[in-house]
Design a protein around this motif. Structure first.
Motif, PDB file in Angstrom:
ATOM      1  N   UNK A  91      45.204  38.774  39.851  1.00  0.00           N
ATOM      2  CA  UNK A  91      46.524  38.972  39.261  1.00  0.00           C
ATOM      3  C   UNK A  91      47.650  38.169  39.911  1.00  0.00           C
ATOM      4  N   UNK A  92      47.647  38.038  41.232  1.00  0.00           N
ATOM      5  CA  UNK A  92      48.775  37.319  41.838  1.00  0.00           C
ATOM      6  C   UNK A  92      48.696  35.827  41.496  1.00  0.00           C
TER       7      UNK A  92
ATOM      8  N   UNK B 122      50.033  39.275  49.727  1.00  0.00           N
ATOM      9  CA  UNK B 122      49.115  40.078  48.923  1.00  0.00           C
ATOM     10  C   UNK B 122      48.908  41.485  49.474  1.00  0.00           C
ATOM     11  N   UNK B 186      34.703  43.059  43.463  1.00  0.00           N
ATOM     12  CA  UNK B 186      35.905  42.425  44.010  1.00  0.00           C
ATOM     13  C   UNK B 186      36.982  42.225  42.946  1.00  0.00           C
ATOM     14  N   UNK B 187      36.609  42.416  41.687  1.00  0.00           N
ATOM     15  CA  UNK B 187      37.633  42.368  40.637  1.00  0.00           C
ATOM     16  C   UNK B 187      37.585  43.658  39.795  1.00  0.00           C
ATOM     17  N   UNK B 190      41.049  44.932  38.748  1.00  0.00           N
ATOM     18  CA  UNK B 190      42.009  43.851  38.475  1.00  0.00           C
ATOM     19  C   UNK B 190      43.147  44.318  37.576  1.00  0.00           C
ATOM     20  N   UNK B 191      44.365  44.036  38.007  1.00  0.00           N
ATOM     21  CA  UNK B 191      45.614  44.396  37.302  1.00  0.00           C
ATOM     22  C   UNK B 191      45.891  45.898  37.307  1.00  0.00           C
ATOM     23  N   UNK B 217      43.813  45.431  47.116  1.00  0.00           N
ATOM     24  CA  UNK B 217      43.884  44.081  46.531  1.00  0.00           C
ATOM     25  C   UNK B 217      42.523  43.380  46.608  1.00  0.00           C
ATOM     26  N   UNK B 218      41.669  43.825  47.526  1.00  0.00           N
ATOM     27  CA  UNK B 218      40.309  43.264  47.617  1.00  0.00           C
ATOM     28  C   UNK B 218      39.448  43.695  46.431  1.00  0.00           C
ATOM     29  N   UNK B 222      46.572  45.952  41.583  1.00  0.00           N
ATOM     30  CA  UNK B 222      47.977  45.607  41.707  1.00  0.00           C
ATOM     31  C   UNK B 222      48.605  46.445  42.816  1.00  0.00           C
ATOM     32  N   UNK B 275      32.326  37.880  50.633  1.00  0.00           N
ATOM     33  CA  UNK B 275      33.198  38.591  49.703  1.00  0.00           C
ATOM     34  C   UNK B 275      33.180  40.063  50.087  1.00  0.00           C
ATOM     35  N   UNK B 381      39.717  40.414  54.938  1.00  0.00           N
ATOM     36  CA  UNK B 381      39.163  39.375  54.070  1.00  0.00           C
ATOM     37  C   UNK B 381      38.031  38.641  54.753  1.00  0.00           C
ATOM     38  N   UNK B 383      36.336  35.928  52.921  1.00  0.00           N
ATOM     39  CA  UNK B 383      36.013  34.743  52.129  1.00  0.00           C
ATOM     40  C   UNK B 383      35.614  33.600  53.057  1.00  0.00           C
TER      41      UNK B 383
END
Lengths: 169, 419
Positions: A91-92, B122, B186-187, B190-191, B217-218, B222, B275, B381, B383
């Motif tokens: 989203x960001x 974030x 990880x998603x 989302x939103x 956020x991971x 939002x 991830x 994180x 990644x």
């Protein structure tokens, strides 16, 4: 901005993070010519040498996850890429790209469906991605009205500039 | 309406909002750091804005490159200081005066229940721990909010996560959130907003709640949010700078999804490279040699977290192949750790204590990993390249797992350390 354009597909995987788009150590660079050579360096150090102006990234789900740094979206826009087409966006990153009027298109099936090097056409008004090579269409959800306005005026910076100007009159 | 919808409706000054709606709100807090604010300052000028709408909305913290690590980051910090002076911004926290922005907001009562917080970082979602709406945005967003005093938001759908059961020793907020991210992906959010509730949350200390909200956020969320309760109010009362507004979700609130967890048998969890959804219980990991251990950060850098790590290290020295970095969340936490003797424990064990700041978490400053190196860390994180070379590996875990691993040199179940 053109609402319909064509370009060559360059594929990247799912969960591409802002760290892979632009590693943090470059986030204090300010000049475009310093930033651009490092675009996608975190995933493919040779990316910029195989990329041509107008190319379109085709990626999997959750593109742009990770940190909020807008410099990642800015660097992508400066690199000359025309758009990013992905299964979904974080989203960001999505917000950042809309704010700088860089087109992102979320369309199901594009990642498995479009091959590296395929010529694709993006129609922002219709929310359509077309693989010209295979003559196959992928539908996206068209932008909500507010986002359309942002894209049309050229991003949030211009949008605010117009509002600041109005208050001063 | 859900808790998030209630706060957003109040912020938008309307009776009600629903998921998917675009609204304009005046945030109580607009947070920026030395990493993201310089870009915003440039954009603010290009917007032809001269004065910020309300300097008291703005919080700026030098936490990413602190103290500055090279000339470029020094310029970045200077740029922020000049802006702060020119705009009369009072809530500015420079090197030595603050710490990591997200924990600083909580510590100083700059965020209170019912607030709307946006931040160009974030992890701004951390603020949701106090019953506020808090979400990360970008630098253009921040510049626009400075100029107009407002920002645009899309009202998110809400996922409710309800916890029951009593946590085992050495298990906490970090393990709860890693398990959730593993399950939804990880998603997976989302939103969306994630609203945490249930009997486990009711008795969960604020430090563990902070880790939960910090890491939403991971999962792509939002915001993460916990309705303010006695724990929240006990924290807020001596600190709050503004009036608290308590909102609660309606009984008939519409949730996109409700997930339920019984945490009674939850083991310490570890997110494997690269991830945060690649999670295994610590006992299922096999032998993973580590070169660096990090305890702290905005995810696990509160005094409780440091106490847990010191409790495990106390009386031992860390493995000679391991470098251990301790990263207190704020200067106050650092001072408290000194007073409680925790810093002595860390030092005696062979760990280095860094100044409060983002430290190695961004892979840019202090504790960068070399190619082929492995770290186990309490940060958020993992990644590829997130803590240095793209060829390094990062495992995420709670402070007990991290400290136990520092002693043995391999990722270790803290239940196996003899105390």
């Amino acid at each position: 901005m053109e609402s319909r354009f064509r370009g060559r597909a360059l594929k990247l995987g799912p969960n591409i993070s802002t760290e892979q788009i632009l590693p943090a150590r470059y986030s204090t660079l300010t000049k475009p010519e310093d930033l651009v050579p490092h675009v996608f360096e975190g995933i493919d150090p040779l990316f910029m040498s195989r990329m041509k102006k107008g190319d379109i990234i085709v990626a999997g789900a959750n593109f742009g996850c990770g940190g909020s740094r807008e410099i990642a979206a800015i660097a992508v826009k400066l690199s000359g890429l025309a758009a990013i087409v992905a299964e979904s966006f974080s989203r960001i990153f999505y917000r950042n790209a809309m704010n700088i009027a860089f087109p992102l298109i979320e369309a199901a099936g594009v990642f498995p469906g479009i091959a590296e090097g395929a010529i694709i056409e993006v129609d922002l008004d219709k929310g359509l991605v077309r693989d010209i090579t295979k003559m196959r269409n992928f539908h996206s959800v068209p932008y909500p009205d507010f986002m359309k306005t942002l894209m049309q005026v050229g991003g949030l910076e211009e949008y605010v500039r117009q509002r600041v100007k109005k208050t001063e009159l | 309406m859900t808790l998030t919808e209630k706060i957003l409706a109040n912020g938008a000054e309307v009776e009600s909002v629903q998921a998917g709606q675009f609204i304009t709100v005046k945030p109580q807090v607009i947070l920026g750091t030395d990493l993201t604010a310089p870009l915003s300052i440039g954009i603010f000028r290009r917007m032809k804005a001269t004065r910020v709408t309300n300097p008291d909305q703005i919080v700026l913290v030098v936490d990413h490159f602190t103290p500055a690590n090279d000339r470029r980051s020094a310029e970045f910090s200077r740029f922020v200081r000049e802006f702060v002076d020119a705009q009369g911004i009072r809530n500015f926290f420079d090197v030595g005066r603050g710490g990591i922005s997200h924990l600083l907001l909580l510590e100083l009562g700059l965020v209170v229940p019912g607030d709307i917080v946006i931040g160009a970082d974030s992890r701004t979602c951390t603020g949701g721990v106090l019953g506020a709406f808090a979400a990360g945005v970008g630098s253009t967003d921040m510049a626009a909010a400075w100029a107009l005093g407002e920002t645009w938001l899309r009202v998110p759908e809400t996922v409710k996560v309800e916890y029951s059961g009593r946590l085992q020793p050495w298990v906490g907020g970090k393990d709860m959130i890693l398990r959730l991210i593993a399950d939804i992906g990880a998603d997976g959010a989302r939103y969306r907003a994630i609203e945490f509730c249930g009997e486990t949350i009711d008795t969960l200390p604020l430090s563990h709640r902070t880790t939960l909200c910090n890491m939403v956020v991971e999962a792509g969320a939002k915001n993460g949010i916990i309705q303010a309760d006695e724990t929240t109010l006990n924290w807020i009362r001596p600190r709050a700078k503004r009036n608290v507004r308590l909102f609660r979700a309606d009984p008939d609130a519409k949730y996109e999804e409700v997930r339920r967890y019984d945490v009674s048998n939850l083991a310490p969890q570890v997110a494997c490279p690269s991830i945060s959804s690649n999670v295994k219980p610590v006992e299922a990991l096999g032998t993973i040699h580590v070169h660096q251990v990090v305890v702290g950060s905005c995810t696990n850098g509160m005094i409780d977290d440091l106490r847990v790590a010191a409790g495990i290290l106390s009386g031992y020295t860390i493995n000679r192949k391991v470098r251990m970095i301790v990263l207190p969340g704020t200067q106050k936490i650092y001072k408290q750790a000194l007073e409680e003797g925790l810093v002595a424990t860390f030092t005696d064990a062979g760990a280095v204590v860094l100044p409060a700041g983002c430290g190695p978490c961004t892979g840019a400053h202090m504790g960068v990993l070399a190619n082929g190196e492995t770290a186990v860390t309490t940060t958020s994180r993992n990644f590829a390249g997130s803590m240095g070379d793209p060829g390094s590996s990062v495992y995420l875990a709670n402070p007990a797992v991290a400290a136990a691993s520092a002693l043995t040199g391999v990722i270790t179940d803290p239940r196996h350390i003899k105390k």
